[in-house]
Design a protein around this motif. Sequence first.
Motif, PDB file in Angstrom:
ATOM      1  N   THR A  32       0.839  -1.192   0.000  1.00  0.00           N
ATOM      2  CA  THR A  32       0.000   0.000   0.000  1.00  0.00           C
ATOM      3  C   THR A  32       0.877   1.246   0.000  1.00  0.00           C
ATOM      4  OG1 THR A  32      -1.647  -1.246   1.262  1.00  0.00           O
ATOM      5  CG2 THR A  32      -1.897   1.152   1.185  1.00  0.00           C
ATOM      6  N   PHE A  33       1.035   1.847  -1.171  1.00  0.00           N
ATOM      7  CA  PHE A  33       1.792   3.094  -1.255  1.00  0.00           C
ATOM      8  C   PHE A  33       0.922   4.231  -0.739  1.00  0.00           C
ATOM      9  CE2 PHE A  33       4.124   0.438  -4.200  1.00  0.00           C
ATOM     10  CZ  PHE A  33       5.440   0.773  -3.901  1.00  0.00           C
ATOM     11  N   VAL A  34       1.544   5.123   0.024  1.00  0.00           N
ATOM     12  CA  VAL A  34       0.790   6.204   0.657  1.00  0.00           C
ATOM     13  C   VAL A  34       1.437   7.547   0.339  1.00  0.00           C
ATOM     14  CG1 VAL A  34       0.077   4.676   2.533  1.00  0.00           C
ATOM     15  CG2 VAL A  34       2.078   6.134   2.856  1.00  0.00           C
ATOM     16  N   SER A  35       0.589   8.556   0.175  1.00  0.00           N
ATOM     17  CA  SER A  35       1.051   9.943   0.156  1.00  0.00           C
ATOM     18  C   SER A  35       0.421  10.641   1.349  1.00  0.00           C
ATOM     19  CB  SER A  35       0.688  10.645  -1.152  1.00  0.00           C
ATOM     20  OG  SER A  35      -0.707  10.622  -1.384  1.00  0.00           O
ATOM     21  N   ARG A  36       1.165  11.506   1.976  1.00  0.00           N
ATOM     22  CA  ARG A  36       0.737  12.083   3.244  1.00  0.00           C
ATOM     23  C   ARG A  36      -0.211  13.263   3.052  1.00  0.00           C
ATOM     24  NH1 ARG A  36       3.721  16.689   4.963  1.00  0.00           N
ATOM     25  NH2 ARG A  36       5.384  17.276   3.515  1.00  0.00           N
ATOM     26  N   VAL A  37      -1.010  13.493   4.063  1.00  0.00           N
ATOM     27  CA  VAL A  37      -1.844  14.689   4.099  1.00  0.00           C
ATOM     28  C   VAL A  37      -0.945  15.900   4.324  1.00  0.00           C
ATOM     29  CG1 VAL A  37      -3.546  15.935   5.484  1.00  0.00           C
ATOM     30  CG2 VAL A  37      -3.957  13.555   4.864  1.00  0.00           C
ATOM     31  N   ASP A  38      -1.052  16.885   3.441  1.00  0.00           N
ATOM     32  CA  ASP A  38      -0.329  18.143   3.606  1.00  0.00           C
ATOM     33  C   ASP A  38      -1.060  19.220   2.818  1.00  0.00           C
ATOM     34  OD1 ASP A  38       0.321  17.724   0.947  1.00  0.00           O
ATOM     35  OD2 ASP A  38       2.469  17.481   1.276  1.00  0.00           O
ATOM     36  N   ASP A  39      -0.421  20.379   2.665  1.00  0.00           N
ATOM     37  CA  ASP A  39      -1.111  21.502   2.028  1.00  0.00           C
ATOM     38  C   ASP A  39      -0.811  21.622   0.538  1.00  0.00           C
ATOM     39  OD1 ASP A  39       1.502  22.322   2.214  1.00  0.00           O
ATOM     40  OD2 ASP A  39       1.078  24.244   3.173  1.00  0.00           O
ATOM     41  N   THR A  40      -0.350  20.542  -0.085  1.00  0.00           N
ATOM     42  CA  THR A  40      -0.146  20.550  -1.529  1.00  0.00           C
ATOM     43  C   THR A  40      -1.497  20.611  -2.238  1.00  0.00           C
ATOM     44  OG1 THR A  40       1.817  19.167  -1.234  1.00  0.00           O
ATOM     45  CG2 THR A  40       0.929  19.338  -3.461  1.00  0.00           C
ATOM     46  N   ALA A  41      -1.563  21.403  -3.292  1.00  0.00           N
ATOM     47  CA  ALA A  41      -2.813  21.530  -4.046  1.00  0.00           C
ATOM     48  C   ALA A  41      -3.196  20.198  -4.678  1.00  0.00           C
ATOM     49  CB  ALA A  41      -2.665  22.599  -5.129  1.00  0.00           C
ATOM     50  N   ARG A  42      -4.488  19.948  -4.791  1.00  0.00           N
ATOM     51  CA  ARG A  42      -4.983  18.675  -5.327  1.00  0.00           C
ATOM     52  C   ARG A  42      -4.578  18.464  -6.782  1.00  0.00           C
ATOM     53  NH1 ARG A  42      -8.300  14.872  -2.172  1.00  0.00           N
ATOM     54  NH2 ARG A  42      -8.653  15.949  -0.210  1.00  0.00           N
ATOM     55  N   ASN A  43      -4.439  19.541  -7.541  1.00  0.00           N
ATOM     56  CA  ASN A  43      -4.052  19.358  -8.938  1.00  0.00           C
ATOM     57  C   ASN A  43      -2.569  19.042  -9.080  1.00  0.00           C
ATOM     58  OD1 ASN A  43      -3.206  21.930  -8.183  1.00  0.00           O
ATOM     59  ND2 ASN A  43      -3.494  22.791 -10.226  1.00  0.00           N
ATOM     60  N   VAL A  44      -1.802  19.207  -8.004  1.00  0.00           N
ATOM     61  CA  VAL A  44      -0.381  18.861  -8.004  1.00  0.00           C
ATOM     62  C   VAL A  44      -0.182  17.442  -7.490  1.00  0.00           C
ATOM     63  CG1 VAL A  44       1.887  19.436  -7.045  1.00  0.00           C
ATOM     64  CG2 VAL A  44       0.304  21.258  -7.716  1.00  0.00           C
ATOM     65  N   ARG A  45      -0.899  17.111  -6.430  1.00  0.00           N
ATOM     66  CA  ARG A  45      -0.835  15.772  -5.844  1.00  0.00           C
ATOM     67  C   ARG A  45      -2.253  15.341  -5.532  1.00  0.00           C
ATOM     68  NH1 ARG A  45       3.207  13.652  -1.019  1.00  0.00           N
ATOM     69  NH2 ARG A  45       4.481  12.350  -2.372  1.00  0.00           N
ATOM     70  N   PRO A  46      -2.828  14.464  -6.342  1.00  0.00           N
ATOM     71  CA  PRO A  46      -4.239  14.100  -6.154  1.00  0.00           C
ATOM     72  C   PRO A  46      -4.466  13.335  -4.858  1.00  0.00           C
ATOM     73  CG  PRO A  46      -3.217  12.711  -7.816  1.00  0.00           C
ATOM     74  CD  PRO A  46      -2.222  13.774  -7.489  1.00  0.00           C
ATOM     75  N   GLY A  47      -5.730  13.248  -4.466  1.00  0.00           N
ATOM     76  CA  GLY A  47      -6.081  12.543  -3.240  1.00  0.00           C
ATOM     77  C   GLY A  47      -7.320  11.699  -3.426  1.00  0.00           C
ATOM     78  N   ASP A  48      -7.494  10.737  -2.531  1.00  0.00           N
ATOM     79  CA  ASP A  48      -8.696   9.914  -2.537  1.00  0.00           C
ATOM     80  C   ASP A  48      -9.883  10.727  -2.029  1.00  0.00           C
ATOM     81  OD1 ASP A  48      -7.354   7.588  -3.378  1.00  0.00           O
ATOM     82  OD2 ASP A  48      -6.770   7.103  -1.313  1.00  0.00           O
ATOM     83  N   ALA A  49     -11.051  10.424  -2.547  1.00  0.00           N
ATOM     84  CA  ALA A  49     -12.269  11.064  -2.053  1.00  0.00           C
ATOM     85  C   ALA A  49     -12.440  10.754  -0.568  1.00  0.00           C
ATOM     86  CB  ALA A  49     -13.477  10.566  -2.838  1.00  0.00           C
ATOM     87  N   GLY A  50     -12.724  11.784   0.215  1.00  0.00           N
ATOM     88  CA  GLY A  50     -12.931  11.603   1.647  1.00  0.00           C
ATOM     89  C   GLY A  50     -11.678  11.699   2.487  1.00  0.00           C
ATOM     90  N   SER A  51     -10.520  11.871   1.854  1.00  0.00           N
ATOM     91  CA  SER A  51      -9.271  11.941   2.607  1.00  0.00           C
ATOM     92  C   SER A  51      -8.999  13.374   3.057  1.00  0.00           C
ATOM     93  CB  SER A  51      -8.109  11.441   1.750  1.00  0.00           C
ATOM     94  OG  SER A  51      -7.880  12.313   0.659  1.00  0.00           O
ATOM     95  N   SER A  52      -7.907  13.555   3.801  1.00  0.00           N
ATOM     96  CA  SER A  52      -7.495  14.876   4.301  1.00  0.00           C
ATOM     97  C   SER A  52      -8.592  15.482   5.174  1.00  0.00           C
ATOM     98  CB  SER A  52      -7.141  15.814   3.135  1.00  0.00           C
ATOM     99  OG  SER A  52      -6.113  15.279   2.332  1.00  0.00           O
ATOM    100  N   LYS A  53      -8.887  14.805   6.270  1.00  0.00           N
ATOM    101  CA  LYS A  53      -9.990  15.217   7.142  1.00  0.00           C
ATOM    102  C   LYS A  53      -9.601  16.390   8.048  1.00  0.00           C
ATOM    103  CE  LYS A  53     -13.124  12.095   6.047  1.00  0.00           C
ATOM    104  NZ  LYS A  53     -13.542  11.057   6.988  1.00  0.00           N
TER     105      LYS A  53
END
Length: 337
Positions: A32-53
């Motif tokens: 399971t590769f993971v990318s961390r929650v941070d303040d990077t814009a979504r268009n730069v580093r996408p995220g899963d729906a519902g993440s970054s709570k």
Amino acid sequence: MSTDFARADNEHRAPVRRAFTATTRPLIVTPTFVSRVDDTARNVRPGDAGSSKDRQGREVVNPDQRPHDLAIESDPNLAFEHWDEYWRKVHGPKFAWDEPGSSSEQVLRYDQLHRVASGPSCFFRPPYRAMVDDNGRLPTDPERRVPAFGRPRWDGLAYITYAQEADIERVLGQEKFAKRIIADEQTAFRMVTREITREFILIPSARHRDPISLVKIHRRRPELSRDAFQRRLLEAHAEVVMKAPATHEFVRRYAQLHNIGSTQKDPEGSKIDAVSILAFASLNDVEDYLVSDDHAMIEASEEALAGEGSEWWTAINYSVINRLLPELATERNGDGR
């Protein structure tokens, strides 16, 4: 030991745990590769729906605009350190803990591999040379010459091992995982992959206490089928790796993970055809391995197979669960699998 290990993940690995299993059969791994929650814009580093709570359990849709809302850490200056600590010290024990009505016993191994920026990567590889001017002197204006940072796609890897594929659903289908571990992932991780792989251990680790891993994410050339790519990686390429004297000097463990599917829709993980994991005793050993003539031949073999999107980086290893001792090399059948 006099320490109280109640609810601690120490209970799930040596020396506290005393019951282990060993096998030469290919095991199943969800890398399971993971990318961390941070303040990077979504268009730069996408995220899963519902993440970054946020702290009310709501998704922070634009973390670049509202970084102080993120539950994992409201101060961007502390975000990486707090996330790194949380994954190991909070999320890891939660995953291992057998709450009433749940069991993680069918997880044979759970390692966290935390990518470390100071280690070698495909974006900044050794040897590292002093920055000099035409006269061999160090620059007087270093503020103008700071190299750009090349950020890998992923911040780490949860290496979770099962005896068989059916055990994945037996574990993850439990209420604890389906509700509370997923909620924890959405707090800490921007994106996670969901691929399922078959593990081939070519060099087993003596104690599975190796501190450093070199993680190589392989995506095949477009003219190769996944099956053909994996077969060549496991046969011809592995032979190059195993015959290299530098491998036997520096590498403590060598495993290949071959993608065979996913647990759910996985747009990013499905692009990964295989992963190579090589363990080392130190970061310097990784550096010395990568600059060796032997590794130049290994890399040439990889490049003959690899397509766009492949990357590699270095990680620190943390063992959370380990019920596999001793580790044994995988026995392969006649067709190389």
